[in-house]
Design a protein around this motif. Structure first.
Motif, PDB file in Angstrom:
ATOM      1  N   VAL A   1       0.848  -1.193   0.000  1.00 39.05           N
ATOM      2  CA  VAL A   1       0.000   0.000   0.000  1.00 39.05           C
ATOM      3  C   VAL A   1       0.880   1.237   0.000  1.00 39.05           C
ATOM      4  O   VAL A   1       1.783   1.373   0.818  1.00 39.05           O
ATOM      5  N   MET A   2       0.639   2.130  -0.954  1.00 34.06           N
ATOM      6  CA  MET A   2       1.399   3.380  -1.036  1.00 34.06           C
ATOM      7  C   MET A   2       0.422   4.524  -0.904  1.00 34.06           C
ATOM      8  O   MET A   2      -0.141   5.009  -1.889  1.00 34.06           O
ATOM      9  N   ARG A   3       0.206   4.899   0.329  1.00 30.56           N
ATOM     10  CA  ARG A   3      -0.821   5.884   0.639  1.00 30.56           C
ATOM     11  C   ARG A   3      -0.619   7.231  -0.066  1.00 30.56           C
ATOM     12  O   ARG A   3      -1.584   7.797  -0.572  1.00 30.56           O
ATOM     13  N   PRO A   4       0.623   7.744  -0.096  1.00 31.86           N
ATOM     14  CA  PRO A   4       0.792   9.049  -0.758  1.00 31.86           C
ATOM     15  C   PRO A   4       0.363   9.020  -2.224  1.00 31.86           C
ATOM     16  O   PRO A   4       0.025  10.056  -2.789  1.00 31.86           O
ATOM     17  N   TYR A   5       0.387   7.865  -2.810  1.00 29.08           N
ATOM     18  CA  TYR A   5      -0.034   7.722  -4.202  1.00 29.08           C
ATOM     19  C   TYR A   5      -1.462   7.189  -4.284  1.00 29.08           C
ATOM     20  O   TYR A   5      -1.983   6.979  -5.358  1.00 29.08           O
ATOM     21  N   ARG A   6      -2.032   6.963  -3.124  1.00 32.78           N
ATOM     22  CA  ARG A   6      -3.355   6.325  -3.036  1.00 32.78           C
ATOM     23  C   ARG A   6      -3.413   5.106  -3.973  1.00 32.78           C
ATOM     24  O   ARG A   6      -4.335   4.941  -4.775  1.00 32.78           O
ATOM     25  N   THR A   7      -2.380   4.292  -3.869  1.00 36.71           N
ATOM     26  CA  THR A   7      -2.242   3.151  -4.770  1.00 36.71           C
ATOM     27  C   THR A   7      -2.082   1.850  -3.988  1.00 36.71           C
ATOM     28  O   THR A   7      -1.341   1.796  -3.012  1.00 36.71           O
ATOM     29  N   ALA A   8      -2.818   0.844  -4.438  1.00 29.41           N
ATOM     30  CA  ALA A   8      -2.694  -0.494  -3.865  1.00 29.41           C
ATOM     31  C   ALA A   8      -2.067  -1.398  -4.905  1.00 29.41           C
ATOM     32  O   ALA A   8      -2.481  -1.404  -6.065  1.00 29.41           O
ATOM     33  N   ILE A   9      -1.034  -2.129  -4.506  1.00 29.94           N
ATOM     34  CA  ILE A   9      -0.362  -3.024  -5.443  1.00 29.94           C
ATOM     35  C   ILE A   9      -0.614  -4.472  -5.030  1.00 29.94           C
ATOM     36  O   ILE A   9      -0.453  -4.829  -3.859  1.00 29.94           O
ATOM     37  N   PHE A  10      -1.029  -5.265  -6.005  1.00 23.66           N
ATOM     38  CA  PHE A  10      -1.170  -6.701  -5.783  1.00 23.66           C
ATOM     39  C   PHE A  10      -0.104  -7.416  -6.604  1.00 23.66           C
ATOM     40  O   PHE A  10       0.058  -7.126  -7.785  1.00 23.66           O
ATOM     41  N   VAL A  11       0.605  -8.313  -5.960  1.00 25.34           N
ATOM     42  CA  VAL A  11       1.577  -9.127  -6.684  1.00 25.34           C
ATOM     43  C   VAL A  11       0.986 -10.531  -6.766  1.00 25.34           C
ATOM     44  O   VAL A  11       0.887 -11.226  -5.761  1.00 25.34           O
ATOM     45  N   ASN A  12       0.538 -10.897  -7.955  1.00 28.24           N
ATOM     46  CA  ASN A  12      -0.229 -12.126  -8.104  1.00 28.24           C
ATOM     47  C   ASN A  12       0.579 -13.280  -8.683  1.00 28.24           C
ATOM     48  O   ASN A  12       1.242 -13.127  -9.712  1.00 28.24           O
ATOM     49  N   GLY A  13       0.489 -14.410  -8.025  1.00 24.58           N
ATOM     50  CA  GLY A  13       1.051 -15.633  -8.590  1.00 24.58           C
ATOM     51  C   GLY A  13       0.214 -16.033  -9.797  1.00 24.58           C
ATOM     52  O   GLY A  13      -1.011 -15.979  -9.756  1.00 24.58           O
ATOM     53  N   CYS A  14       0.897 -16.424 -10.884  1.00 30.16           N
ATOM     54  CA  CYS A  14       0.184 -16.680 -12.137  1.00 30.16           C
ATOM     55  C   CYS A  14      -0.773 -17.865 -12.018  1.00 30.16           C
ATOM     56  O   CYS A  14      -1.835 -17.865 -12.636  1.00 30.16           O
ATOM     57  N   PHE A  15      -0.402 -18.862 -11.246  1.00 27.13           N
ATOM     58  CA  PHE A  15      -1.269 -20.043 -11.150  1.00 27.13           C
ATOM     59  C   PHE A  15      -2.503 -19.754 -10.300  1.00 27.13           C
ATOM     60  O   PHE A  15      -3.629 -19.854 -10.768  1.00 27.13           O
ATOM     61  N   TRP A  16      -2.297 -19.357  -9.076  1.00 24.92           N
ATOM     62  CA  TRP A  16      -3.417 -19.200  -8.145  1.00 24.92           C
ATOM     63  C   TRP A  16      -4.378 -18.107  -8.552  1.00 24.92           C
ATOM     64  O   TRP A  16      -5.568 -18.186  -8.280  1.00 24.92           O
ATOM     65  N   HIS A  17      -3.852 -17.088  -9.184  1.00 26.64           N
ATOM     66  CA  HIS A  17      -4.727 -15.984  -9.572  1.00 26.64           C
ATOM     67  C   HIS A  17      -5.147 -16.087 -11.037  1.00 26.64           C
ATOM     68  O   HIS A  17      -5.772 -15.188 -11.573  1.00 26.64           O
ATOM     69  N   GLY A  18      -4.757 -17.185 -11.657  1.00 29.89           N
ATOM     70  CA  GLY A  18      -5.253 -17.489 -12.996  1.00 29.89           C
ATOM     71  C   GLY A  18      -4.894 -16.468 -14.059  1.00 29.89           C
ATOM     72  O   GLY A  18      -5.759 -15.979 -14.777  1.00 29.89           O
ATOM     73  N   HIS A  19      -3.602 -16.168 -14.180  1.00 32.60           N
ATOM     74  CA  HIS A  19      -3.166 -15.212 -15.195  1.00 32.60           C
ATOM     75  C   HIS A  19      -3.581 -15.703 -16.587  1.00 32.60           C
ATOM     76  O   HIS A  19      -3.160 -16.763 -17.020  1.00 32.60           O
ATOM     77  N   GLY A  20      -4.405 -14.933 -17.269  1.00 34.08           N
ATOM     78  CA  GLY A  20      -4.826 -15.273 -18.629  1.00 34.08           C
ATOM     79  C   GLY A  20      -5.969 -16.266 -18.701  1.00 34.08           C
ATOM     80  O   GLY A  20      -6.423 -16.622 -19.783  1.00 34.08           O
ATOM     81  N   VAL A  21      -6.459 -16.701 -17.562  1.00 33.51           N
ATOM     82  CA  VAL A  21      -7.574 -17.658 -17.564  1.00 33.51           C
ATOM     83  C   VAL A  21      -8.897 -16.891 -17.602  1.00 33.51           C
ATOM     84  O   VAL A  21      -9.077 -15.937 -16.858  1.00 33.51           O
TER      85      VAL A  21
END
Ligand SMILES: [Zn+2]
Length: 174
Positions: free
Chosen positions: A53-73
């Protein structure tokens, strides 16, 4: 990825879908930190408990594993994708599981955006040594853009198409 896990291992694995300190996440944190960016981790008060979480940028970053989060599925591409190969065994179970994870992710992103957060999703495959620098430079651009949004340039800077309206050349006396 082949389905060679015992039910126990699988359970353990699944309970770590959104766990802290996964390796890809560490790579992102390391890069950000070494480039002077500061952040908070797994902030519970932020919807969806983003990885970074980068509050000054009001930005939330998710780092997703390709398998569990189904990249491209997708619903129509349940065969899996280059990044996320659905195991042959128990295929139906895996398809359901991964589609559900994706749905939950989308829901999290939506809630965040509704609360005025910008969401950046980084995929595990985008952090391979050959591409991580490129990926993170892109993230940096997004962050700066998000910062600009916060400062709210309400009036867009007028864009001048030089071909339509050639600007007069400045003539300098020699
Ligand atoms: Zn991927």
């Amino acid at each position: 990825m082949t389905d060679t896990m015992t039910p126990e291992q699988r359970h353990r694995c699944m309970s770590h879908i959104r766990s802290k300190n996964t390796k890809p996440e560490l790579k992102v944190r390391k890069w950000l930190w070494s480039h002077g960016y500061r952040y908070r981790l797994n902030v519970k008060s932020v919807p969806g408990k983003p990885d970074i979480v980068m509050r000054p940028y009001r930005t939330a970053i998710f780092v997703n594993g390709c398998f569990w989060h189904g990249h491209g599925v997708t619903e129509s591409l349940v065969q899996g994708s280059r990044c996320c190969k659905i195991p042959q065994t128990n295929r139906e179970f895996w398809v359901k599981k991964i589609l559900r994870n994706r749905e939950r992710d989308q829901e999290n992103y939506r809630v965040l955006q509704e609360n005025g957060w910008q969401v950046i999703v980084i995929w595990e495959c985008q952090l391979k040594p050959a591409v991580i620098e490129h990926t993170m430079r892109e993230v940096e651009v997004l962050l700066n853009n998000n910062m600009l949004l916060l400062y709210k340039c309400h009036e867009p800077i007028p864009y001048i198409n030089e071909e339509d309206t050639p600007l007069p050349m400045a003539a300098e006396n020699e």
